[in-house]
Design an enzyme around this catalytic site. Structure first.
Site, PDB file in Angstrom:
ATOM      1  CG  ASP A   1      -0.368  -0.334   2.483  1.00 35.03           C
ATOM      2  OD1 ASP A   1       0.860  -0.442   2.510  1.00 35.03           O
ATOM      3  OD2 ASP A   1      -0.980  -0.988   3.522  1.00 35.03           O
TER       4      ASP A   1
ATOM      5  CG  ASN B   1      -8.337  -1.327  11.990  1.00 33.76           C
ATOM      6  OD1 ASN B   1      -7.963  -1.891  11.368  1.00 33.76           O
ATOM      7  ND2 ASN B   1      -8.641   0.253  11.396  1.00 33.76           N
TER       8      ASN B   1
ATOM      9  CG  HIS C   1      -5.734  -2.191   8.675  1.00 34.48           C
ATOM     10  ND1 HIS C   1      -5.654  -0.738   8.932  1.00 34.48           N
ATOM     11  CD2 HIS C   1      -4.477  -2.579   9.122  1.00 34.48           C
ATOM     12  CE1 HIS C   1      -4.419  -0.364   9.039  1.00 34.48           C
ATOM     13  NE2 HIS C   1      -3.734  -1.478   9.402  1.00 34.48           N
TER      14      HIS C   1
ATOM     15  CD  GLU D   1      -8.292   1.155   7.684  1.00 33.31           C
ATOM     16  OE1 GLU D   1      -8.098   0.272   8.425  1.00 33.31           O
ATOM     17  OE2 GLU D   1      -7.831   2.555   7.870  1.00 33.31           O
TER      18      GLU D   1
HETATM   19  P1  PGA Z   1       2.118  -1.733  12.912  1.00 32.34           P
HETATM   20  O1  PGA Z   1       1.007  -1.695  12.065  1.00 32.34           O
HETATM   21  O2  PGA Z   1       3.116  -3.026  12.403  1.00 32.34           O
HETATM   22  O3  PGA Z   1       2.825  -0.391  13.093  1.00 32.34           O
HETATM   23  O4  PGA Z   1       1.430  -2.137  14.348  1.00 32.34           O
HETATM   24  C1  PGA Z   1       0.398  -2.918  11.183  1.00 32.34           C
HETATM   25  C2  PGA Z   1      -0.406  -2.516  10.245  1.00 32.34           C
HETATM   26  O5  PGA Z   1      -1.112  -1.390  10.546  1.00 32.34           O
HETATM   27  O6  PGA Z   1      -0.465  -3.164   9.085  1.00 32.34           O
END
Ligand code: PGA
Length: 250
Positions: free
Chosen positions: A71, A140, A142, A147
């Site tokens: 992404d 969350n 994702h 999302e």
């Molecule tokens: P993080 O993010 O590794 O900083 O916890 C993971 C994500 O949002 O895919």
């Protein structure tokens, strides 16, 4: 039938990183032209550190590998300090012998974002598909920037970032969540599920609740990572903290 995703639990985040880096090194030795799907975020940092170390100490060769990042933020140029392209250069690509022409990113500053998303899908197909897709997970649920919602897009698309996602990316934008772009481009759930193998990394107790739901189900668009239960070769690599809600699952 073996349950999917498989769950592997390690004592600490360093062991998760080391094990995955060793596996990627083995994959590169087996097939120097391997196609990797790569994540950004805090979780993969130790993994990238271990890959850099394996390149330096054991000559792991990236020269023919191809990568696709999951992404990218919309509206910021490639060289922006907050871009995921910048992140990958800083933490991995500048330190290994990968061919920059074989590293693929979505261009969040493209004039036509739909065309850009189609171009990315075409590039993945032209590379023969993704052999190993490595994923992080948001608190969350994702994966990529897919999302939670009533619907999920199958293919690479433009997404609206949730407030919690913008907050967790604030460090890339001077600590200010309001400076994090409101939109991003992301591989879709179908793009991710079409990878031949998927490995999701999760470490730390903030991920424990989500991880438990990913493993136990149900499959729901409100927890995008739960769709990994549909993948025939998916694995969660967890540290003890992220696995703490999983009594009895192995
Ligand atoms: P993080 O993010 O590794 O900083 O916890 C993971 C994500 O949002 O895919």
């Amino acid at each position: 039938m073996q349950r999917t995703p498989r769950v592997s639990i390690f004592p600490n985040p360093r062991d998760v990183a080391r094990t995955l880096a060793r596996r990627v090194a083995a994959a590169l030795r087996d097939n120097p032209r391997v196609v990797l799907g790569l994540p950004t975020g805090r979780t993969p940092l130790l993994f990238y550190e271990e890959l850099v170390r394996l390149h330096a100490d054991e000559d792991v060769d990236f020269s023919q590998a191809t990568t696709f990042n999951l992404d990218e933020f919309v509206g910021i140029p490639a060289g922006h300090p907050g871009s995921y392209r910048t992140f990958m250069g800083r933490f991995l690509f500048q330190h290994v012998n990968i061919d920059p022409a074989r590293t693929n990113f979505l261009d969040g500053a493209a004039a036509d974002l739909n065309e850009e998303c189609e171009r990315y899908e075409d590039s993945i197909a032209a590379a023969g598909g993704i052999d190993l897709q490595i994923l992080g997970i948001g608190t969350n649920g994702h994966i990529g920037f897919n999302e939670p919602g009533q619907e999920l897009d199958a293919r690479t698309h433009k997404v609206t970032l949730r407030p919690e996602t913008r907050r967790s990316n604030a460090a890339l934008f001077g600590g200010d969540p309001d400076s994090v772009p409101t939109h991003a481009l992301s591989m879709g759930m179908g793009t991710i599920l079409h990878a031949r193998k998927a490995v999701l990394l999760a470490t730390g107790d903030t991920k424990a609740r989500c991880v438990e739901r990913v493993v136990r189900g149900p499959i729901t668009t409100t927890l995008p990572a739960s769709l990994l239960q549909l993948h025939p070769d998916a694995e969660l690599m967890l540290d003890n903290a992220a696995a703490q809600e999983l009594d009895g699952v192995s």
